[in-house]
Design an enzyme around this catalytic site. Structure first.
Site, PDB file in Angstrom:
ATOM      1  N   GLU A   1       0.869  -1.169   0.000  1.00  0.00           N
ATOM      2  CA  GLU A   1       0.000   0.000   0.000  1.00  0.00           C
ATOM      3  C   GLU A   1       0.901   1.212   0.000  1.00  0.00           C
ATOM      4  O   GLU A   1       1.755   1.341   0.872  1.00  0.00           O
ATOM      5  CB  GLU A   1      -0.818   0.025   1.288  1.00  0.00           C
ATOM      6  CG  GLU A   1      -2.276  -0.331   1.117  1.00  0.00           C
ATOM      7  CD  GLU A   1      -3.009  -0.251   2.440  1.00  0.00           C
ATOM      8  OE1 GLU A   1      -3.477  -1.296   2.885  1.00  0.00           O
ATOM      9  OE2 GLU A   1      -3.097   0.838   3.023  1.00  0.00           O
TER      10      GLU A   1
ATOM     11  N   ASP B   1      -6.266   9.190  10.364  1.00  0.00           N
ATOM     12  CA  ASP B   1      -4.979   8.732  10.855  1.00  0.00           C
ATOM     13  C   ASP B   1      -4.665   9.229  12.247  1.00  0.00           C
ATOM     14  O   ASP B   1      -4.954  10.374  12.603  1.00  0.00           O
ATOM     15  CB  ASP B   1      -3.865   9.194   9.898  1.00  0.00           C
ATOM     16  CG  ASP B   1      -3.859   8.381   8.617  1.00  0.00           C
ATOM     17  OD1 ASP B   1      -3.729   7.150   8.714  1.00  0.00           O
ATOM     18  OD2 ASP B   1      -4.015   8.977   7.532  1.00  0.00           O
TER      19      ASP B   1
END
Ligand SMILES: Cc1ncc(COP(=O)(O)O)c(C=O)c1O
Lengths: 267, 380
Positions: free
Chosen positions: A52, A63
């Site tokens: 990724e 995040d």
């Protein structure tokens, strides 16, 4: 080979090896563009089944501090979608054939027009997209565009996602279904969320083989990987790799990926 | 929006759709408007002589006095409405983001009244420049959590509030402070702020027997603007939004997402953003902490796109100058945010005919800005 097929093949190959696919998240451009490339190559050399490539974003609201802080460093060093695209191009130029999924928030993907941007990513050699702030069905246009270009799209499901929405996500997903086994943002946790295994298992049952099911967010250690491996087709490690990169560079990252890959072997 | 928030947003929309039609909710909101917030807030005409000083040729400028609302800004209208909804939904924990601190204070106030736990995320830069509001929130029993990520301003606080919500979505209600963010917030917040425009329309009818020629408001996320303007959309009144022109038109020097930004997606809304060519959102600048949001509510973006809304800018310097002027000539210290709207009107004044009437939303009072004013203005 188109993106969805290449992704599928990577999961199948891991399964044939009696392993759960290990998906390594690399933050492009962290701490510099060259380091991002070194990190990706270290992960691949250590046996990651899929890669990724994270695109740093100014407002990374899914995040936690590890990736958010690293993202700021990467952005300050010129990171962003163009730099992530160069990373993909470099990896393909060096002959790597591992599936690469670009993980980006929506805005960088649409800023210059999503048609142009997705085409460029596909040309660079990306196989799929993960867009953490794009729920299934929210942008039919992006889904259609990706499909027409042979780019897979992976949607996310969480512990509070309804059965109907899991179904919708499984139907719209053309890469792997991304299970977030906890309520919260990315970042290493000391323990696996309670119910994580069960959630992954039930999502996998609902997906019924349409697409592979991988779990990410919160996973960091080989022990956690070993515990979840039997339930999932794939496991995604993000913040722990970014932290390894931060604290010990690509050597430490490579060592961690190696131990995680080993832990993903079915026993 | 992250998938985790989809169920919460769906629940919120359903609860809001029931509440806004529910006579019990509406009656309680009306009672709190009147007895707690002090509504209706008046409209006040700036003295002719003062306007003449600035080149006025007889035109009237009416201030909608949201600065007189409890806690000193229009933010309380929204905070009370949403906190009441949180209570109805049985969510004991309320979170909010704040820039200038006005929305944080308003939410802390509503939560104190309604017995809800209140956590306010505030950027560390803003904590410094709006210190009095931080102390007020503490006094009201709210916990202020400093946000050090990014530049420590409003959008960072919003990001952090969303992260909290993702992690605590089961028992937590997110009181968002502007007509921005994911659906249903823009619509809900606009509805809760519409009381400003409804009152103002009736008050202008009473004062001058017609709707004003123009309705003017400053634009951060857009809540005071859409609130005062919505009841005038179907009239002939010009609608004028005034963005923070900051220190210039370069990217990063202003907060003019409508006037100088480009379309994009932030915080679950497709709208105009201050962003670079690669889609990175650029930190806006404004001397006022409440206007430096990098986006703007989608309703205002649509009104601007259709041409119904005229979009102007006022600079930091104009806002500061207007603040002093209004203080000295009217005895009203406006919030720096609101001063942007007044500044744009002062600029227009020499061109306005004698029979023109302009309605300006004075969205808040300036006590919170004394620290900034002390720093930015020469001592009197
Ligand atoms: C007094 C005042 N006016 C205006 C604003 C800007 O917000 P909005 O555009 O949502 O009205 C703020 C924000 O904090 C404020 O405190």
């Amino acid at each position: 080979m188109n993106g969805p097929a290449r992704i599928r093949r990577a999961f199948d190959a891991a399964a044939a090896d009696a392993r759960t696919a290990l998906i390594a998240y690399i933050l492009a451009g962290y701490p510099t563009e060259a380091d991002g490339l070194a990190a990706a190559e270290a992960a691949l050399a250590a046996g990651a089944d899929l890669l990724e490539v994270g695109v740093p974003f100014s407002d990374p609201l899914a995040d936690g501090p590890t990736i958010a802080d690293a993202g700021r460093v990467a952005l300050a060093a010129g990171g962003g979608l163009p730099s992530a695209q160069r990373l993909v191009t470099s990896l393909r130029g060096r002959g790597h054939t591992t599936p690469i999924l670009v993980m980006s928030y929506l805005n960088p993907l649409i800023a210059a027009g999503e048609g142009q941007t997705l085409r460029a990513l596909r040309t660079a050699g990306a196989d799929g997209l993960i867009v953490p702030d794009l729920p299934a069905g929210a942008s039919p246009r992006l889904e259609r565009l990706a499909a027409s270009l042979g780019l897979a799209v992976c949607f996310l499901v969480a512990p509070n996602t309804s059965r109907a929405r899991i179904e919708a996500a499984a139907n719209a997903t053309t890469g792997f279904l991304y299970v977030v086994p906890l309520l919260g943002v990315t970042g290493a946790r000391d323990t696996i969320a309670t119910g994580a295994r069960q959630l992954v298992a039930s999502v996998r049952e609902l997906a019924a083989g349409r697409v592979p099911v991988a779990a990410g967010f919160g996973l960091s250690t080989p022990a956690q990987v070993a515990a979840l491996a039997p339930a999932a087709d794939g496991l995604i490690i993000g913040s722990a790799l970014v932290a390894a990169m931060r604290d010990g560079g690509h050597q430490r990252l490579g060592a961690l990926v190696r131990s995680l890959v080993a832990a993903a072997v079915h026993r | 929006m992250p998938e985790t928030l989809i169920p919460a947003l769906d629940d919120l929309e359903a609860a809001w759709n029931i509440a806004r039609r529910d006579s019990g909710y509406r009656a309680e909101l009306r009672r709190l408007h009147r007895d707690f917030i002090g509504r209706p807030t008046p409209v006040f005409a700036i003295p002719r002589a003062a306007l003449a000083e600035r080149g006025g040729r007889g035109a009237s400028v009416w201030l909608k006095r949201e600065d007189l609302a409890h806690t000193g800004a229009h933010k309380i209208n929204n905070a009370v409405g949403q906190s009441l909804l949180a209570q109805r939904m049985g969510k004991p924990r309320v979170i909010a983001e704040t820039g200038a601190g006005q929305h944080g204070v308003a939410t802390a106030t509503a939560c104190a009244l309604l017995g809800l736990e209140c956590i306010v995320y505030m950027g560390s830069t803003d904590i410094e420049r709006q210190a009095p509001n931080v102390r007020r929130m503490g006094l009201l029993g709210a916990e202020v959590r400093p946000v050090t990520t990014g530049n420590g301003t409003l959008r960072d606080a919003l990001n952090e509030a969303l992260r909290d919500w993702v992690a605590n979505v089961e028992d937590t209600f997110y009181v968002l402070g502007s007509a921005a963010g994911p659906h249903p917030y823009p619509e809900m917040v606009a509805s809760l702020q519409e009381v400003i425009g409804r009152e103002a329309r009736a008050q202008m009818m009473a004062h001058i027997g017609r709707v004003p020629d123009a309705v003017v408001a400053c634009v951060g996320g857009g809540s005071n603007a859409i609130g005062i303007m919505r009841p005038f959309i179907d009239t002939a009144a010009r609608l004028i939004g005034v963005e923070a022109g900051g220190r210039g038109d370069a990217l990063g020097d202003n907060a003019a997402s409508l006037g100088l930004g480009a379309p994009g997606v932030l915080h679950g809304a497709f709208t105009m953003l201050t962003q670079d060519a690669a889609g990175q959102v650029v930190e806006p600048h404004s001397v006022s902490a409440g206007l430096d949001y990098p986006g703007v509510g989608p309703q205002l973006a649509a009104l601007a796109e259709s041409g119904r809304l005229e979009v102007l800018r006022a600079t930091d310097a104009e806002a500061l100058e207007t603040t002093t002027w209004l203080a000295r000539t009217c005895g009203i210290i406006p919030a720096l945010e609101s001063a942007h709207a007044v500044a744009a009107v002062l600029r227009m004044l020499p061109e306005l005919p004698a029979d023109a009437h302009v309605l300006v939303n004075l969205s808040g009072r300036g006590d919170k800005d004394l620290g900034i004013l002390e720093r930015e203005l020469p001592a009197p």
